[in-house]
Design an enzyme around this catalytic site. Structure first.
Site, mmCIF file in Angstrom:
data_model
loop_
_atom_site.group_PDB
_atom_site.id
_atom_site.type_symbol
_atom_site.label_atom_id
_atom_site.label_comp_id
_atom_site.label_asym_id
_atom_site.label_seq_id
_atom_site.Cartn_x
_atom_site.Cartn_y
_atom_site.Cartn_z
ATOM 1 N N GLU A 42 0.869 -1.173 0.000
ATOM 2 C CA GLU A 42 0.000 0.000 0.000
ATOM 3 C C GLU A 42 0.909 1.227 0.000
ATOM 4 O O GLU A 42 1.799 1.335 0.850
ATOM 5 C CB GLU A 42 -0.889 0.000 1.247
ATOM 6 C CG GLU A 42 -1.864 1.147 1.209
ATOM 7 C CD GLU A 42 -2.799 1.193 2.407
ATOM 8 O OE1 GLU A 42 -2.805 0.251 3.221
ATOM 9 O OE2 GLU A 42 -3.513 2.202 2.520
ATOM 10 N N ARG A 266 5.162 -12.761 9.500
ATOM 11 C CA ARG A 266 5.816 -11.498 9.164
ATOM 12 C C ARG A 266 7.141 -11.402 9.903
ATOM 13 O O ARG A 266 7.353 -12.030 10.936
ATOM 14 C CB ARG A 266 4.923 -10.304 9.473
ATOM 15 C CG ARG A 266 4.579 -10.090 10.920
ATOM 16 C CD ARG A 266 3.875 -8.737 11.129
ATOM 17 N NE ARG A 266 2.847 -8.488 10.126
ATOM 18 C CZ ARG A 266 2.805 -7.382 9.358
ATOM 19 N NH1 ARG A 266 3.681 -6.431 9.502
ATOM 20 N NH2 ARG A 266 1.853 -7.225 8.480
ATOM 21 N N LYS A 276 3.988 0.792 9.583
ATOM 22 C CA LYS A 276 4.170 2.055 8.868
ATOM 23 C C LYS A 276 3.551 3.216 9.644
ATOM 24 O O LYS A 276 4.021 4.334 9.570
ATOM 25 C CB LYS A 276 3.556 1.954 7.468
ATOM 26 C CG LYS A 276 4.472 1.239 6.496
ATOM 27 C CD LYS A 276 3.913 1.247 5.089
ATOM 28 C CE LYS A 276 2.935 0.129 4.904
ATOM 29 N NZ LYS A 276 2.445 -0.013 3.527
#
Ligand code: ATP
Ligand code: MG
Length: 564
Positions: A42, A266, A276
């Site tokens: 994204e 992850r 983020k």
């Protein structure tokens, strides 16, 4: 770009990870004749080392099995996405050594997604809901209590089609209603309890401009985007495992290409944060100087710090592909960069905290240019000469007036080798009026010159030095971990765990002449001090160097190899 043909790593004959096993089975069984993966960021921030893990995995699989890997920007949320992020993401992927087969955008599929939403509405599988978010949440029930249907669930497909069109045409304000899939309000999987597909947002989109005021939810867009691109192996992180039944449901209802999703753990790293949102806070609130601050776990930060693409790919490889959450010690990353830079970084002399050393028996006007190796690990790097003269600088910590036992550096009466030069004996010190030491006085042993030493003397310590009149001033930035605790994300306020001493600036360090006019991103080993790289803030007048990582015990080995 030929980047995709480069081998990622020499060692091919390693055990397969679980995704490779699946792929090999799919290729063997003929389920797929070729594979297609994608990396779907994204564009709402810069890429970090966790993304690098995903990039190496997706692009690496395509490379290994002769398939394709797309970059697909998941740009479904117009309010947090920016062109700056779009650009930095591609630059970072290329820097890591990969080239997308296609560069695509989820927003390219907005028309198709809209049409598919109408397909579901016509099948009675989606409806427009005017309830408030609170009402919808309450009606969803809980994992143990089934949800309760509301009246909008029974609206006819014709009416829903008309309402959905009105949503699209901008007849309703933000948040006035949503389109929901009609699945199962009693499902034990909460994602199947009539999830949102579209919300109204009168917002400008970086690619579609003002064309749309309804935007697809990630869960509605993601699987269909994979399907449109005929992604065979859609790899994502574990938190999406529970979304998989929803993605499969959409694909089945639409009868489109069935991309299959596989989840891996992850990457988490100690002493940093990876979300983020948190990284953005660090930038916006001034805790760091920007996304590319060398203390950041972003790829742009790591690059500026002096990390190489090779070291990051090696790190990603060593971390492996896990199925369970874990947290990787940042020292593994440091190990990887040390290994890489040890092979390639040119050795240079620099003195961070200078102390004058005067050779009382060396002629005042003499300058010798002494040969020294550029890199003992790489004979092809050759030799250079460094100037040697009567007045030198050494590191303050390499001299002690009253040394503890086993101190092998310089002290009154002690003897040390000056790297690639002579053995010197300390005869005394000079002091200022306050009694502070201003210079160390030594005699040098003329027969002890490195390479032609006939002195027969054995010394235990070797230190680095610079010729005072040839040394140049440089700014050196030393970095420490950005956080004081291993897992700052688990703290109540992660910003309270920030290390106040994560950056130390030495404005007046000294370096050898060969370090003038280096280019940003060039790597060096400053002997005994660590690996450094030139920072973009450098000017011809004043170079700036970032310490990438300290050395670990390499000096002793290296000193031996070079026979001093
Ligand atoms: P963040 O939590 O930092 O916002 P994200 O998952 O929302 O991360 P995306 O831009 O959606 O960020 O991520 C793009 C791809 O990178 C996704 O496929 C995601 O699974 C993967 N990814 C993100 N973070 C990590 C990580 N820490 N380790 C491995 N893969 C990751
Ligand atoms: Mg995401």
């Amino acid at each position: 770009m030929a980047a995709n043909t480069e081998p990622i790593r020499e060692a091919e004959k390693e055990p397969l990870n679980f995704i490779e096993e699946i792929i090999e089975e799919d290729l063997r069984s003929g389920r797929h004749t070729t594979i297609r993966t994608r990396f779907p960021p994204e564009p709402n921030g810069y890429l970090h080392i966790g993304h690098a893990k995903s990039i190496c995995l997706n692009f690496g699989l395509a490379r290994k099995y002769g398939g394709k890997c797309n970059l697909r920007y998941d740009d479904t949320n117009p309010t947090s996405e920016e062109q700056e992020y779009v650009d930095s993401i591609l630059a970072d992927i290329r820097w890591l050594g990969f080239e997308p087969d296609e560069i695509l955008y989820a927003s390219d599929y907005f028309d198709q997604l809209y049409e598919w939403a109408k397909v579901l509405i016509k099948k009675g599988l989606a409806y427009v809901d005017f309830s408030t978010p609170e009402e919808i949440a309450a009606q969803k029930g809980s994992p143990t209590v089934p949800g309760t249907p509301n009246k909008y669930r029974d609206t006819s497909p014709e009416e829903n089609l008309a309402l959905f069109e009105r949503m699209k045409n901008g007849e309703f304000p933000d948040g006035h209603c949503v389109l929901r899939a009609k699945i199962d309000l009693a499902s034990p999987n909460m994602h199947l309890r009539d999830p949102y597909m579209y919300r109204i947002k009168h917002a400008y989109h970086h690619r579609t401009g003002n064309k749309w005021c309804i935007y697809p939810m990630y869960d509605w867009a993601h699987g269909q985007c994979d399907s449109i691109e005929r992604i065979t192996h859609s790899i994502c992180t574990l938190e999406f495992a529970s979304h998989r039944p929803l993605y499969d449901w959409f694909i089945e209802q639409l009868g489109i290409f069935p991309s299959k999703q596989y989840e891996f753990a992850r990457l988490n790293l100690t002493y940093t944060v990876m979300s983020k949102r948190k990284l953005l806070q660090l930038v916006q609130e001034g805790y760091v100087k920007g996304w590319d601050d060398p203390r950041m776990p972003t790829l742009s930060g790591l690059r500026r710090r002096g990390y190489t693409p090779e070291s990051i790919r090696e790190f990603a490889h060593r971390v492996g592909v896990a199925k369970r959450e874990n947290i990787i010690d940042v020292s593994l990353l440091e190990f990887c960069i040390r290994e890489d830079l040890n092979k390639r970084a040119l050795r240079r002399f620099a003195v961070l905290r200078p102390l004058k050393l005067i050779l009382t028996n060396y002629p005042e006007d003499r300058v010798e240019w002494l040969e020294t190796e550029n890199n003992p690990e790489d004979p092809s790097a050759g030799y250079r000469t460094v100037p040697f003269s009567r007045e030198l600088y050494i590191e303050q910590e390499d001299f002690m007036e009253n040394p503890p036992p086993k101190y092998f550096r310089l002290y009154p009466g002690g003897m040390v080798r000056l790297k690639s030069a002579y053995i010197v004996v300390c005869t005394g010190v000079e002091r200022d009026a306050q009694g502070k030491i201003t210079a160390v006085l030594c005699r040098y042993i003329p027969e002890s010159r490195s390479g032609s030493d006939t002195s027969g003397l054995k010394v235990k310590g070797t230190i680095h030095w610079l010729s005072a009149s040839h040394a140049r001033i440089a700014e050196v930035r030393l970095y420490d971990r950005l956080f004081q605790v291993e897992d700052p994300a688990s703290e109540e306020d992660f910003k309270k765990a920030i290390n106040p001493n994560s950056l130390e600036i030495i404005p007046q360090a000294l370096v050898e002449p060969a370090l003038l006019n280096t280019k940003p991103g060039e790597h060096f080993q400053f002997m005994r001090l660590g690996y450094f790289c030139t920072d973009p803030d450098s000017t011809p007048e004043k170079p700036v160097f970032n310490r990438t990582v300290t050395l670990k015990d390499t000096w002793a080995k290296e000193a031996k190899k070079q026979h001093n």
